[in-house]
Design a protein around this motif. Structure first.
Motif, PDB file in Angstrom:
ATOM      1  N   ARG A 230       9.092 -85.368  48.533  1.00 29.62           N
ATOM      2  CA  ARG A 230      10.298 -85.348  47.682  1.00 29.62           C
ATOM      3  C   ARG A 230      10.052 -86.269  46.481  1.00 29.62           C
ATOM      4  NH1 ARG A 230      15.228 -89.076  50.037  1.00 29.62           N
ATOM      5  NH2 ARG A 230      13.955 -90.930  50.392  1.00 29.62           N
ATOM      6  N   SER A 231      10.556 -85.843  45.334  1.00 32.64           N
ATOM      7  CA  SER A 231      10.132 -86.492  44.087  1.00 32.64           C
ATOM      8  C   SER A 231      11.241 -86.608  43.066  1.00 32.64           C
ATOM      9  CB  SER A 231       9.033 -85.660  43.409  1.00 32.64           C
ATOM     10  OG  SER A 231       7.979 -85.417  44.278  1.00 32.64           O
ATOM     11  N   VAL A 232      10.956 -87.460  42.092  1.00 30.28           N
ATOM     12  CA  VAL A 232      11.780 -87.547  40.890  1.00 30.28           C
ATOM     13  C   VAL A 232      10.862 -87.191  39.730  1.00 30.28           C
ATOM     14  CG1 VAL A 232      13.101 -89.089  39.403  1.00 30.28           C
ATOM     15  CG2 VAL A 232      13.112 -89.454  41.892  1.00 30.28           C
ATOM     16  N   LEU A 233      11.131 -86.099  39.044  1.00 27.35           N
ATOM     17  CA  LEU A 233      10.286 -85.687  37.910  1.00 27.35           C
ATOM     18  C   LEU A 233      10.948 -86.150  36.613  1.00 27.35           C
ATOM     19  CD1 LEU A 233       7.828 -83.943  36.850  1.00 27.35           C
ATOM     20  CD2 LEU A 233       9.502 -82.115  36.544  1.00 27.35           C
ATOM     21  N   ILE A 234      10.164 -86.855  35.789  1.00 26.00           N
ATOM     22  CA  ILE A 234      10.684 -87.347  34.513  1.00 26.00           C
ATOM     23  C   ILE A 234       9.861 -86.700  33.403  1.00 26.00           C
ATOM     24  CG2 ILE A 234      11.183 -89.405  33.127  1.00 26.00           C
ATOM     25  CD1 ILE A 234      11.044 -90.994  35.784  1.00 26.00           C
ATOM     26  N   THR A 235      10.520 -85.963  32.516  1.00 28.20           N
ATOM     27  CA  THR A 235       9.807 -85.326  31.400  1.00 28.20           C
ATOM     28  C   THR A 235      10.406 -85.849  30.085  1.00 28.20           C
ATOM     29  OG1 THR A 235      11.337 -83.474  31.514  1.00 28.20           O
ATOM     30  CG2 THR A 235       9.254 -83.208  32.660  1.00 28.20           C
ATOM     31  N   GLY A 236       9.652 -85.690  29.017  1.00 27.37           N
ATOM     32  CA  GLY A 236      10.183 -86.203  27.746  1.00 27.37           C
ATOM     33  C   GLY A 236       9.427 -85.714  26.536  1.00 27.37           C
ATOM     34  N   GLU A 237      10.067 -85.868  25.392  1.00 23.82           N
ATOM     35  CA  GLU A 237       9.507 -85.536  24.070  1.00 23.82           C
ATOM     36  C   GLU A 237       9.946 -86.641  23.113  1.00 23.82           C
ATOM     37  OE1 GLU A 237       7.809 -82.841  23.131  1.00 23.82           O
ATOM     38  OE2 GLU A 237       8.261 -81.272  24.622  1.00 23.82           O
ATOM     39  N   HIS A 238       9.163 -86.851  22.055  1.00 25.05           N
ATOM     40  CA  HIS A 238       9.621 -87.784  21.014  1.00 25.05           C
ATOM     41  C   HIS A 238      10.896 -87.207  20.386  1.00 25.05           C
ATOM     42  CE1 HIS A 238       6.207 -90.476  21.113  1.00 25.05           C
ATOM     43  NE2 HIS A 238       5.452 -89.418  21.314  1.00 25.05           N
ATOM     44  N   ALA A 239      11.923 -88.053  20.266  1.00 24.53           N
ATOM     45  CA  ALA A 239      13.226 -87.541  19.809  1.00 24.53           C
ATOM     46  C   ALA A 239      13.279 -87.416  18.288  1.00 24.53           C
ATOM     47  CB  ALA A 239      14.326 -88.488  20.279  1.00 24.53           C
ATOM     48  N   GLN A 240      14.064 -86.469  17.824  1.00 24.04           N
ATOM     49  CA  GLN A 240      14.359 -86.330  16.396  1.00 24.04           C
ATOM     50  C   GLN A 240      15.522 -87.276  16.069  1.00 24.04           C
ATOM     51  OE1 GLN A 240      12.586 -84.462  14.220  1.00 24.04           O
ATOM     52  NE2 GLN A 240      11.265 -84.193  16.024  1.00 24.04           N
ATOM     53  N   PRO A 241      15.592 -87.753  14.810  1.00 23.84           N
ATOM     54  CA  PRO A 241      16.648 -88.720  14.457  1.00 23.84           C
ATOM     55  C   PRO A 241      18.064 -88.233  14.800  1.00 23.84           C
ATOM     56  CG  PRO A 241      15.011 -88.620  12.720  1.00 23.84           C
ATOM     57  CD  PRO A 241      14.621 -87.568  13.721  1.00 23.84           C
ATOM     58  N   ASP A 242      18.338 -86.927  14.620  1.00 23.55           N
ATOM     59  CA  ASP A 242      19.715 -86.482  14.872  1.00 23.55           C
ATOM     60  C   ASP A 242      20.057 -86.403  16.362  1.00 23.55           C
ATOM     61  OD1 ASP A 242      18.249 -84.305  15.564  1.00 23.55           O
ATOM     62  OD2 ASP A 242      19.192 -82.890  14.172  1.00 23.55           O
ATOM     63  N   GLU A 243      19.043 -86.646  17.232  1.00 27.70           N
ATOM     64  CA  GLU A 243      19.324 -86.649  18.684  1.00 27.70           C
ATOM     65  C   GLU A 243      19.675 -88.060  19.196  1.00 27.70           C
ATOM     66  OE1 GLU A 243      16.470 -83.352  20.668  1.00 27.70           O
ATOM     67  OE2 GLU A 243      15.386 -84.914  19.574  1.00 27.70           O
ATOM     68  N   LEU A 244      19.514 -89.071  18.345  1.00 21.18           N
ATOM     69  CA  LEU A 244      19.675 -90.458  18.816  1.00 21.18           C
ATOM     70  C   LEU A 244      21.147 -90.825  18.970  1.00 21.18           C
ATOM     71  CD1 LEU A 244      17.052 -92.416  16.667  1.00 21.18           C
ATOM     72  CD2 LEU A 244      16.719 -90.866  18.581  1.00 21.18           C
ATOM     73  N   PRO A 245      21.414 -91.881  19.746  1.00 14.49           N
ATOM     74  CA  PRO A 245      22.780 -92.405  19.779  1.00 14.49           C
ATOM     75  C   PRO A 245      23.215 -92.736  18.343  1.00 14.49           C
ATOM     76  CG  PRO A 245      21.354 -93.567  21.356  1.00 14.49           C
ATOM     77  CD  PRO A 245      20.485 -92.629  20.595  1.00 14.49           C
ATOM     78  N   ARG A 246      24.489 -92.514  18.039  1.00 16.15           N
ATOM     79  CA  ARG A 246      24.950 -92.634  16.651  1.00 16.15           C
ATOM     80  C   ARG A 246      24.536 -93.965  16.013  1.00 16.15           C
ATOM     81  NH1 ARG A 246      28.468 -89.402  14.119  1.00 16.15           N
ATOM     82  NH2 ARG A 246      28.910 -88.327  16.056  1.00 16.15           N
ATOM     83  N   ALA A 247      24.645 -95.066  16.786  1.00 11.18           N
ATOM     84  CA  ALA A 247      24.358 -96.387  16.212  1.00 11.18           C
ATOM     85  C   ALA A 247      22.888 -96.520  15.803  1.00 11.18           C
ATOM     86  CB  ALA A 247      24.708 -97.474  17.226  1.00 11.18           C
ATOM     87  N   ALA A 248      22.009 -95.709  16.390  1.00  5.56           N
ATOM     88  CA  ALA A 248      20.572 -95.840  16.099  1.00  5.56           C
ATOM     89  C   ALA A 248      20.123 -94.901  14.978  1.00  5.56           C
ATOM     90  CB  ALA A 248      19.766 -95.552  17.363  1.00  5.56           C
ATOM     91  N   GLN A 249      21.016 -93.993  14.554  1.00  6.97           N
ATOM     92  CA  GLN A 249      20.566 -92.943  13.620  1.00  6.97           C
ATOM     93  C   GLN A 249      20.207 -93.466  12.234  1.00  6.97           C
ATOM     94  OE1 GLN A 249      23.125 -89.531  13.655  1.00  6.97           O
ATOM     95  NE2 GLN A 249      22.665 -89.083  15.807  1.00  6.97           N
ATOM     96  N   ALA A 250      20.822 -94.603  11.840  1.00  8.39           N
ATOM     97  CA  ALA A 250      20.532 -95.136  10.509  1.00  8.39           C
ATOM     98  C   ALA A 250      19.105 -95.676  10.446  1.00  8.39           C
ATOM     99  CB  ALA A 250      21.538 -96.236  10.174  1.00  8.39           C
ATOM    100  N   ARG A 251      18.603 -96.191  11.570  1.00 15.38           N
ATOM    101  CA  ARG A 251      17.229 -96.750  11.578  1.00 15.38           C
ATOM    102  C   ARG A 251      16.488 -96.164  12.781  1.00 15.38           C
ATOM    103  NH1 ARG A 251      17.446-102.323  12.455  1.00 15.38           N
ATOM    104  NH2 ARG A 251      15.332-102.536  11.676  1.00 15.38           N
ATOM    105  N   PRO A 252      16.110 -94.885  12.706  1.00 15.84           N
ATOM    106  CA  PRO A 252      15.551 -94.216  13.895  1.00 15.84           C
ATOM    107  C   PRO A 252      14.219 -94.785  14.374  1.00 15.84           C
ATOM    108  CG  PRO A 252      15.411 -92.798  11.955  1.00 15.84           C
ATOM    109  CD  PRO A 252      16.252 -93.966  11.564  1.00 15.84           C
TER     110      PRO A 252
END
Ligand SMILES: Cc1cc2nc3c(=O)[nH]c(=O)nc-3n(C[C@H](O)[C@H](O)[C@H](O)COP(=O)(O)OP(=O)(O)OC[C@H]3O[C@@H](n4cnc5c(N)ncnc54)[C@H](O)[C@@H]3O)c2cc1C
Length: 449
Positions: A230-252
């Motif tokens: 039994r497992s926990v699978l973690i996948t990911g991609e580098h995020a685009q600026p418009d996907e970030l939390p609002r507070a982080a979007q000004a300085r992605p």
């Protein structure tokens, strides 16, 4: 010769804190200082940040690249970086993420040098998509055992290049390299966490996610019966600026501050047993159940979760620990199951177990990756462990797999030869590059290299 070149004697180990040896440690700031050290050295090895777990970077005399860590040039159009081998992945991240560039391959800790990354031809969570570290080196300079400097790449002096990359420091000291960095738009990762009930399900989930750049699974190797794997699978991609939390979007490209805790003491050995390992694994599974689904997270906890705890290797007690990492070719998933079942019924309990999918390997003789699944397990060092790992070596070798040298402290010469069929070609190239036996590690002597 200065005091630093002559070297001070200290007790040294790899990250697993086993074995520990008294070693003379020399440093150098330029090529001529290194040449002088090598003239005196009779069986020693290069050393980066000492994150290899076992004895790859251990010898009676080690040459540390600690003072040889300058970034020499960077082309902001092509992303080509020229840097000395003592520069670390942490150094690169600090300088380049704010400028929108990321190393092509990162391991599970950022505290490794470029020299160590090349010499072990390390892989990241993106091997199935981007291959290993060596595939992104456009050229390097190596100082061989006689003090000659050789410029090489995959197209020019390929024999030397393929001995330096993955060669565990035995071909010579890598001086500097040109590395292809990759462009990123933010310092964040879009992450997806999925719980899988057993081994078949996680294997299928890796296949389903083959187009996702990063993937890694934590496996509960103590679960048995229909919960095996039994497992926990973690996948990911580098995020685009418009996907970030609002507070982080000004300085992605800004990295949010991360807290770093310190492991306060060396864990007493009696606390490291099957009960505590089972508790740890169940807790890990439960904590991740709460985080499942999609989220956007800073890159540091995604790539380097353990770096958040300084000296976490003390958690394995005064005896230290061994990490056992093997890979099995595609189609050998039954052998993977067999190994997991064998571990789940053994007296040795692993605390952290990580599964990754590799794409095709490279033609460097000692590189670890080959197309298939790789499993890495951390075991506290206890007497019963060595017999179990010998058994796992047998299964791995019989099914065409191999053990990762930069994690190893105990593989036999016999099994090594079986697992790395190109060892003789490597040894032949080494005799040319190092006819006087300047380079040797505890590991190379044990493996008869
Ligand atoms: C928490 C943790 C997570 C890890 N995760 C991963 C992972 O996901 N993937 C992975 O592939 N590895 C992983 N590793 C292993 C690590 O990436 C490798 O062991 C790497 O080689 C360590 O680099 P280093 O600078 O610490 O080198 P060291 O440990 O000091 O040396 C490692 C090898 O490189 C050689 N070497 C070092 N510098 C040079 C040089 N300039 N020239 C020639 N040879 C040199 C040494 O002789 C030795 O053989 C992990 C290690 C830790 C502790």
């Amino acid at each position: 010769m200065s005091t630093d070149q002559a070297g001070k004697t200290t007790a040294l180990s790899g990250w697993g804190r086993f074995p520990v040896v008294e070693a003379r440690e020399s440093t150098f700031a330029d090529e001529s200082e290194l040449r002088t050290i090598l003239q005196e050295m009779n069986g020693g090895i290069a050393r980066g940040l000492g994150r290899a777990y076992g004895d790859s970077a251990l010898a009676g005399h080690v040459v540390s690249t600690r003072l040889y860590r300058r970034m020499l040039s960077f082309d902001g159009t092509s992303g080509l970086l020229h840097a000395q081998s003592g520069v670390s992945i942490a150094d690169l991240l600090k300088v380049f993420v704010p400028r929108g560039w990321f190393p092509p391959v990162v391991p599970g800790t950022k505290y490794v040098t470029l020299g160590g990354a090349a010499a072990a031809d390390i892989h990241g969570k993106n091997h199935h998509a981007d291959s290993s570290f060596g595939a992104h080196i456009r050229g390097l300079r190596l100082m061989d055992g006689q003090g000659n400097i050789i410029d090489c790449s995959a197209n020019d002096r390929e024999d030397v290049f393929n001995s330096a990359v993955g060669g565990m420091g035995l071909a010579g000291v890598i001086l500097d390299m040109t590395l292809q960095m990759q462009k990123v738009e933010s310092a964040w990762i879009t992450q997806h966490i999925e719980l899988l009930p057993d081994l078949d399900a996680v294997i299928k989930a890796f296949e389903r996610n083959a187009q996702t750049r990063y993937s890694v699974a934590w496996i509960d190797c103590l679960a048995r019966g229909n919960k095996t794997g039994r497992s926990v699978l973690i996948t990911g991609e580098h995020a685009q600026p418009d996907e970030l939390p609002r507070a982080a979007q000004a300085r992605p490209l800004a990295s949010p501050p991360t807290r770093r805790l310190a492991f306060p003491f060396t864990m007493p050995a009696f606390m490291l047993n099957r009960i505590s390992a089972t508790l740890f694994n169940s807790l890990y599974f439960r904590l991740n159940s709460m985080k499942r689904g999609r989220s956007v997270v800073p890159y540091e906890p995604f790539f380097f979760p353990l770096d958040g705890i300084h000296n976490w290797n003390r958690a394995y007690g005064p005896q230290g620990f061994l990490q056992y990492q093997f890979v099995l070719p595609r189609g050998e998933e039954d052998a993977l199951r067999l190994i997991i079942e064998r571990i789940s019924t053994s007296d040795s309990a692993p605390f952290l177990t990580v599964l990754k999918l590799f794409g095709p390997g490279r033609k460097t003789p000692l590189s670890f990756p080959l197309e298939g699944f790789t499993l890495a397990l951390d075991f506290p060092r206890q007497p019963a462990l060595f017999g179990l790992l010998d058994e796992l070596d047998q299964i791995t070798a019989q099914h065409g797999g191999r053990v990762y040298l930069c994690k190893d402290a105990r593989l036999s010469a016999h099994n090594f030869r079986h697992m790395y069929p190109e060892h003789a070609a490597f040894a032949a190239r080494r005799r040319v590059l190092d006819p006087n036996g300047t380079f040797n590690s505890l590991q190379s002597q044990r493996l008869g290299l």
